[in-house]
Design a protein around this motif. Structure first.
Motif, PDB file in Angstrom:
ATOM      1  N   PRO A 201       0.817  -1.228   0.000  1.00 24.72           N
ATOM      2  CA  PRO A 201       0.000   0.000   0.000  1.00 24.72           C
ATOM      3  C   PRO A 201       0.843   1.267   0.000  1.00 24.72           C
ATOM      4  CG  PRO A 201      -0.122  -1.116   2.137  1.00 24.72           C
ATOM      5  CD  PRO A 201       0.549  -2.059   1.190  1.00 24.72           C
ATOM      6  N   VAL A 202       2.039   1.224   0.605  1.00 26.64           N
ATOM      7  CA  VAL A 202       2.894   2.413   0.644  1.00 26.64           C
ATOM      8  C   VAL A 202       3.426   2.741  -0.751  1.00 26.64           C
ATOM      9  CG1 VAL A 202       5.068   3.330   1.521  1.00 26.64           C
ATOM     10  CG2 VAL A 202       3.524   2.143   3.058  1.00 26.64           C
ATOM     11  N   ILE A 203       3.903   1.727  -1.461  1.00 28.91           N
ATOM     12  CA  ILE A 203       4.403   1.949  -2.824  1.00 28.91           C
ATOM     13  C   ILE A 203       3.268   2.433  -3.727  1.00 28.91           C
ATOM     14  CG2 ILE A 203       5.413   0.854  -4.862  1.00 28.91           C
ATOM     15  CD1 ILE A 203       6.823  -1.102  -2.954  1.00 28.91           C
ATOM     16  N   PHE A 204       2.104   1.793  -3.583  1.00 32.97           N
ATOM     17  CA  PHE A 204       0.939   2.184  -4.384  1.00 32.97           C
ATOM     18  C   PHE A 204       0.543   3.628  -4.082  1.00 32.97           C
ATOM     19  CE2 PHE A 204      -3.691   2.637  -4.745  1.00 32.97           C
ATOM     20  CZ  PHE A 204      -3.861   2.346  -6.095  1.00 32.97           C
ATOM     21  N   GLY A 205       0.472   3.960  -2.792  1.00 29.17           N
ATOM     22  CA  GLY A 205       0.069   5.304  -2.400  1.00 29.17           C
ATOM     23  C   GLY A 205       1.051   6.362  -2.866  1.00 29.17           C
ATOM     24  N   ALA A 206       2.350   6.066  -2.763  1.00 29.37           N
ATOM     25  CA  ALA A 206       3.365   7.026  -3.205  1.00 29.37           C
ATOM     26  C   ALA A 206       3.254   7.278  -4.703  1.00 29.37           C
ATOM     27  CB  ALA A 206       4.761   6.507  -2.854  1.00 29.37           C
ATOM     28  N   GLY A 207       3.014   6.201  -5.463  1.00 28.91           N
ATOM     29  CA  GLY A 207       2.865   6.359  -6.905  1.00 28.91           C
ATOM     30  C   GLY A 207       1.647   7.183  -7.270  1.00 28.91           C
ATOM     31  N   VAL A 208       0.523   6.909  -6.595  1.00 32.33           N
ATOM     32  CA  VAL A 208      -0.712   7.651  -6.872  1.00 32.33           C
ATOM     33  C   VAL A 208      -0.555   9.122  -6.490  1.00 32.33           C
ATOM     34  CG1 VAL A 208      -3.126   7.916  -6.191  1.00 32.33           C
ATOM     35  CG2 VAL A 208      -2.209   5.641  -6.672  1.00 32.33           C
ATOM     36  N   PHE A 209       0.083   9.378  -5.339  1.00 34.05           N
ATOM     37  CA  PHE A 209       0.267  10.753  -4.863  1.00 34.05           C
ATOM     38  C   PHE A 209       1.078  11.581  -5.856  1.00 34.05           C
ATOM     39  CE2 PHE A 209       2.668  13.933  -2.380  1.00 34.05           C
ATOM     40  CZ  PHE A 209       1.602  14.647  -1.837  1.00 34.05           C
ATOM     41  N   LYS A 210       2.083  10.957  -6.475  1.00 30.81           N
ATOM     42  CA  LYS A 210       2.943  11.675  -7.412  1.00 30.81           C
ATOM     43  C   LYS A 210       2.384  11.708  -8.824  1.00 30.81           C
ATOM     44  CE  LYS A 210       7.186  10.704  -4.825  1.00 30.81           C
ATOM     45  NZ  LYS A 210       8.520  10.070  -4.821  1.00 30.81           N
ATOM     46  N   MET A 211       1.321  10.929  -9.051  1.00 34.92           N
ATOM     47  CA  MET A 211       0.781  10.826 -10.406  1.00 34.92           C
ATOM     48  C   MET A 211       0.317  12.174 -10.948  1.00 34.92           C
ATOM     49  SD  MET A 211       0.390   8.275 -12.564  1.00 34.92           S
ATOM     50  CE  MET A 211       0.123   6.789 -11.589  1.00 34.92           C
ATOM     51  N   LYS A 212      -0.129  13.053 -10.060  1.00 34.43           N
ATOM     52  CA  LYS A 212      -0.650  14.354 -10.510  1.00 34.43           C
ATOM     53  C   LYS A 212       0.426  15.222 -11.150  1.00 34.43           C
ATOM     54  CE  LYS A 212       0.002  16.744  -6.059  1.00 34.43           C
ATOM     55  NZ  LYS A 212       0.854  15.678  -5.491  1.00 34.43           N
ATOM     56  N   ASP A 213       1.698  14.934 -10.821  1.00 33.71           N
ATOM     57  CA  ASP A 213       2.801  15.733 -11.348  1.00 33.71           C
ATOM     58  C   ASP A 213       3.501  15.072 -12.543  1.00 33.71           C
ATOM     59  OD1 ASP A 213       2.547  17.765  -9.355  1.00 33.71           O
ATOM     60  OD2 ASP A 213       3.517  16.422  -7.924  1.00 33.71           O
ATOM     61  N   VAL A 214       2.951  13.976 -13.014  1.00 36.95           N
ATOM     62  CA  VAL A 214       3.549  13.274 -14.148  1.00 36.95           C
ATOM     63  C   VAL A 214       3.422  14.122 -15.417  1.00 36.95           C
ATOM     64  CG1 VAL A 214       3.232  11.312 -15.714  1.00 36.95           C
ATOM     65  CG2 VAL A 214       3.278  10.945 -13.252  1.00 36.95           C
ATOM     66  N   VAL A 215       4.517  14.202 -16.169  1.00 43.14           N
ATOM     67  CA  VAL A 215       4.514  14.904 -17.459  1.00 43.14           C
ATOM     68  C   VAL A 215       4.308  13.862 -18.554  1.00 43.14           C
ATOM     69  CG1 VAL A 215       5.848  16.336 -19.041  1.00 43.14           C
ATOM     70  CG2 VAL A 215       6.079  16.663 -16.557  1.00 43.14           C
ATOM     71  N   VAL A 216       3.209  13.952 -19.247  1.00 44.14           N
ATOM     72  CA  VAL A 216       2.849  12.936 -20.239  1.00 44.14           C
ATOM     73  C   VAL A 216       3.941  12.769 -21.286  1.00 44.14           C
ATOM     74  CG1 VAL A 216       1.177  12.285 -22.013  1.00 44.14           C
ATOM     75  CG2 VAL A 216       0.387  13.339 -19.887  1.00 44.14           C
TER      76      VAL A 216
END
Length: 273
Positions: A201-216
């Protein structure tokens, strides 16, 4: 981000996320010492996707049991029927919710202090490698008694707090949680299993949290390579480590951490120009 850098960083992430040597610490040291480009948010998400894939692929049977236990427990709560829950379901339901509770401290620490932890430099990482390597070795002297299924709520909170401390680069998430598990007299395999399950859940949560800053535009070849390398190496690391702990102690990893940390400190303060 070049393909070579993507391969190297994926390799470091896949090894360091699951072996008790600190992936974040090694990423900091390699980026600074060898002048690699610091991974941006988009590539960090790639590494999270890779390691999440690895841990889910290895423990998918465990997660099926955990979700079944939680679902059956939810149905029992709604209907008031207790007859459908087996002893196994009860154990898995309890473990499922313990994993949820154990993930909270790291989530809060990452939300409030994540930027501070990310700003720590190489000497701090090296010191953390040494200190927490010695702590792991010391904790490993505890008697091997308890399997993962014996974990209590108190144990969960303490292991969760250890996972929060591991946001400091160089501490190692798996190392910190296994250290606490061994101090609580879990056997090595039990401490490792709970640590890896807690990482999901920690790895999943960290990935989701940073997803908003992903540059397509940065989802490109190196991104895909980073995902694949981190996933394959991570899966192999888990398989190796779980087999390793059946026969050996954590001493090898303590020696590695102290050696690397010491060499980095010598380079940083005496040899760097």
């Amino acid at each position: 981000m070049s393909y070579f850098e993507a391969i190297m960083l994926g390799l470091i992430q896949g090894l360091g996320e699951f072996l008790p040597v600190s992936s974040s610490g090694h990423l900091v040291m390699v980026s600074e010492l060898f002048n690699f480009n610091t991974p941006g948010i988009t590539f960090e998400v790639a590494l999270h996707i890779g390691t999440l894939t690895a841990v889910v692929a290895y423990f998918w049977r465990d997660w099926v049991k955990l979700f079944r236990g939680a679902w059956v427990g939810f149905q029992k709560l709604v209907t008031g029927s207790r007859g459908r829950m087996t002893g196994e379901d009860v154990v898995q339901e309890r473990l499922f919710w313990f994993l949820v509770v154990g993930s909270v401290p790291a989530a809060l620490a990452g939300f409030f202090w994540g930027d501070f932890f990310d700003s720590l430099n190489t000497p701090v990482v090296a010191v953390m490698l040494i200190v927490f390597g010695v702590l792991l070795f010391w904790a490993d002297k505890a008697p091997q008694r308890r399997p993962a299924e014996s974990i209590s709520l108190k144990d969960t909170v303490l292991i969760g707090l250890a996972q929060a401390v591991a946001l400091i680069p160089g501490v190692s998430r798996s190392g910190a949680t296994m250290t606490m598990g061994r101090l609580l007299k879990l056997n090595r395999e039990g401490a490792a299993r709970f640590s890896f399950l807690l990482s999901t859940p920690v790895i999943f949560g960290a990935g989701v949290f940073k997803m908003k800053d992903v540059v397509v535009a940065e989802i490109n070849g190196p991104f895909v390579v980073g995902v694949v390398v981190a996933a394959v190496v991570g899966l192999l690391s888990i398989a190796f480590f779980m087999d390793f702990l059946k026969r050996f102690t954590f001493r090898t990893f303590m020696i590695y951490r102290v050696l690397v940390g010491s060499l980095v400190l010598v380079y940083w303060f005496l040899l760097r120009v």
